[in-house]
Write a protein that holds these residues in place. Structure first.
Motif, PDB file in Angstrom:
ATOM      1  N   PRO A   1       0.874  -1.265   0.224  1.00 42.33           N
ATOM      2  CA  PRO A   1      -0.055   0.091   0.028  1.00 42.33           C
ATOM      3  C   PRO A   1       0.847   1.235   0.147  1.00 42.33           C
ATOM      4  N   LEU A   2       1.863   1.111   0.715  1.00 41.30           N
ATOM      5  CA  LEU A   2       2.751   2.701   0.793  1.00 41.30           C
ATOM      6  C   LEU A   2       3.473   2.432  -0.717  1.00 41.30           C
ATOM      7  N   PHE A   3       3.952   1.565  -1.199  1.00 39.56           N
ATOM      8  CA  PHE A   3       4.645   1.998  -2.695  1.00 39.56           C
ATOM      9  C   PHE A   3       3.581   2.248  -3.726  1.00 39.56           C
ATOM     10  N   ASP A   4       2.351   1.562  -3.634  1.00 38.55           N
ATOM     11  CA  ASP A   4       1.228   1.947  -4.672  1.00 38.55           C
ATOM     12  C   ASP A   4       0.836   3.441  -4.599  1.00 38.55           C
TER      13      ASP A   4
ATOM     14  N   CYS B   1      -1.711  -5.681 -11.446  1.00 38.81           N
ATOM     15  CA  CYS B   1      -1.372  -6.143  -9.840  1.00 38.81           C
ATOM     16  C   CYS B   1      -1.829  -5.339  -9.007  1.00 38.81           C
ATOM     17  N   ARG B   2      -2.736  -4.209  -9.400  1.00 39.37           N
ATOM     18  CA  ARG B   2      -2.930  -3.143  -8.339  1.00 39.37           C
ATOM     19  C   ARG B   2      -4.644  -3.173  -8.313  1.00 39.37           C
ATOM     20  N   VAL B   3      -5.107  -2.756  -6.838  1.00 38.59           N
ATOM     21  CA  VAL B   3      -6.530  -2.997  -6.641  1.00 38.59           C
ATOM     22  C   VAL B   3      -7.288  -1.561  -7.418  1.00 38.59           C
ATOM     23  N   GLY B   4      -8.368  -1.957  -7.965  1.00 38.47           N
ATOM     24  CA  GLY B   4      -8.966  -0.895  -8.765  1.00 38.47           C
ATOM     25  C   GLY B   4      -8.574  -0.734 -10.140  1.00 38.47           C
ATOM     26  N   LYS B   5      -7.484  -1.414 -10.563  1.00 36.50           N
ATOM     27  CA  LYS B   5      -6.878  -1.328 -12.121  1.00 36.50           C
ATOM     28  C   LYS B   5      -7.226  -2.718 -12.866  1.00 36.50           C
TER      29      LYS B   5
ATOM     30  N   TYR C   1       1.056  10.403 -22.832  1.00 33.25           N
ATOM     31  CA  TYR C   1       0.190   9.057 -23.201  1.00 33.25           C
ATOM     32  C   TYR C   1       0.972   7.902 -23.050  1.00 33.25           C
ATOM     33  N   TYR C   2       1.243   7.331 -21.926  1.00 32.95           N
ATOM     34  CA  TYR C   2       2.095   6.516 -21.485  1.00 32.95           C
ATOM     35  C   TYR C   2       1.250   5.392 -20.575  1.00 32.95           C
ATOM     36  N   ILE C   3       1.258   4.074 -20.863  1.00 35.47           N
ATOM     37  CA  ILE C   3       0.513   3.089 -20.172  1.00 35.47           C
ATOM     38  C   ILE C   3       1.447   1.831 -19.992  1.00 35.47           C
ATOM     39  N   ARG C   4       1.188   1.339 -18.670  1.00 32.35           N
ATOM     40  CA  ARG C   4       1.995   0.036 -18.452  1.00 32.35           C
ATOM     41  C   ARG C   4       1.090  -0.900 -17.839  1.00 32.35           C
ATOM     42  N   TYR C   5       1.057  -2.005 -18.377  1.00 31.10           N
ATOM     43  CA  TYR C   5       0.717  -3.367 -17.452  1.00 31.10           C
ATOM     44  C   TYR C   5       1.899  -4.188 -17.117  1.00 31.10           C
TER      45      TYR C   5
END
Length: 374
Positions: free
Chosen positions: A107-110, A120-124, A246-250
């Motif tokens: 949660p701190l790093f997120d 691997c993120r909540v809500g993503k 416009y940069y996106i990462r999964y």
């Protein structure tokens, strides 16, 4: 630079370890180990707490601190879908320890991650990642400029993460030395090597050729967290140094949209330099620059301004799975409830794609025949 106040005492607190046990027990793959652990839960948790506690060496005050906790040996399993990989699993107590650290640190790093990091993120997740990219492609299609897409593909990312670099990143944010020592144990397992030599496929690598100072075990909870922390360095560089909007990462799947082809090649060169010098990673041959009006392959889909189409390989695996389930049902080996659950899960998946013809084909080929047999 943000530093966190979390302490080692908070991580190994009995209540946090208990919560880690509850989370680890949700995995169906560890049912027998979970039951054995649960049968002596209090003793097991106390034992873990004691192993994670640091005491002066030989019990002599003033001596260097040490703990008796060591990460156990990993179990390896080869899988071939959606692509060949080596998945690694730890014993159940080690998973409890991983959860204890994940609960406190993730949660701190997120909070430090960019908005458009979706893995691997909540809500993503994949659905929101695809929808966001399509929104940008629509904007590009309405522009008077000719937009281009840069697709970055990092060569064997999980197998090539450099442990020294990862520890340096973690130490910039975490000041508790005992936490860092535990994280080092999780990252540098004494019994199992995770890294691959450059250019070697995991299924072809000999046991003696695996590398100890690189790589993260695929399938591990902490690997997901470390993977995002590691590439967050690239995210921040692209957003704040290169000023890419416009940069996106999964995870290691990265897409950039830019309205000038020559400038995009310059951006690519800067990213390659950063990956090499700062993260000790490199891009593979799948990295490319294409016009934005062409379909973009991203998180299991072919995406355009108008459509999100499921990849052929994904459709093929889905149909093969449906045929297998249908065969089991017709042979009387599984109940209709199992068939229905599988079909409903696929229907739910398909709703996130432009797939009218695909849905009709599934109903024609599978659902009606199964319903008639029920």
């Amino acid at each position: 630079m943000k530093t966190f106040d979390v302490t080692h005492e908070e991580v190994i607190d009995f209540g946090n370890l208990l919560e880690g046990h509850k989370n680890a027990s949700q995995s169906k793959h560890y049912r027998d180990e979970n039951l054995a652990f649960e049968a002596h839960r209090e003793d097991e948790l106390i034992d873990l707490h004691n192993k994670l506690t640091y005491f002066p060496k030989d019990g002599v005050p003033g001596n260097p601190l040490e703990s008796s906790y060591h990460v156990g040996k990993y179990r390896k399993k080869k899988i071939y879908e959606p692509k060949p990989r080596i998945v690694m699993a730890l014993s159940y107590p080690d998973r409890v320890v991983q959860w204890a650290y994940y609960q406190k640190l993730n949660p701190l790093f997120d909070r430090q991650f960019i908005t458009h990091s979706y893995g691997c993120r909540v809500g993503k997740g994949t659905t929101k990642a695809r929808e966001q990219l399509q929104t940008w492609l629509r904007k590009a299609s309405r522009s008077s400029k000719k937009w281009y897409v840069l697709k970055l593909d990092i060569a064997k990312y999980f197998y090539r993460v450099d442990h020294e670099v990862l520890m340096k990143i973690l130490s910039r944010h975490i000041k508790d030395e005992l936490i860092l020592r535990d994280l080092y144990k999780l990252i540098n397992c004494e019994d199992t090597a995770f890294g691959l030599p450059a250019g070697v496929q995991p299924e072809l690598c000999k046991q003696e050729d695996w590398i100890y100072n690189r790589g993260m075990p695929i399938g591990n909870l902490t690997s997901q967290m470390f993977a995002n922390i590691y590439l967050n360095e690239l995210d921040q560089f692209c957003k704040h140094d290169l000023h890419i909007r416009y940069y996106i990462r999964y995870m290691d799947d990265i897409i950039i949209l830019w309205p000038d082809k020559n400038e995009l090649f310059q951006i690519l060169a800067e990213i390659e330099r950063f990956l090499d010098e700062e993260l000790r990673l490199e891009l593979n041959k799948k990295t490319c620059i294409r016009p934005a009006w062409l379909p973009v392959t991203f998180v299991g889909a072919q995406i355009t301004a108008k459509k999100i189409i499921m990849r052929k390989s994904t459709r093929k695996r889905m149909f093969l799975r449906m045929k297998f389930i249908k065969g089991l049902f017709e042979a009387g080996k599984i109940a209709f409830e199992k068939v229905n659950n599988t079909m409903q899960s696929y229907f739910g998946l398909i709703q996130h794609f432009t797939a009218g013809n695909l849905l009709r084909k599934i109903i024609d080929e599978f659902s009606f025949r199964i319903f008639n047999n029920s």
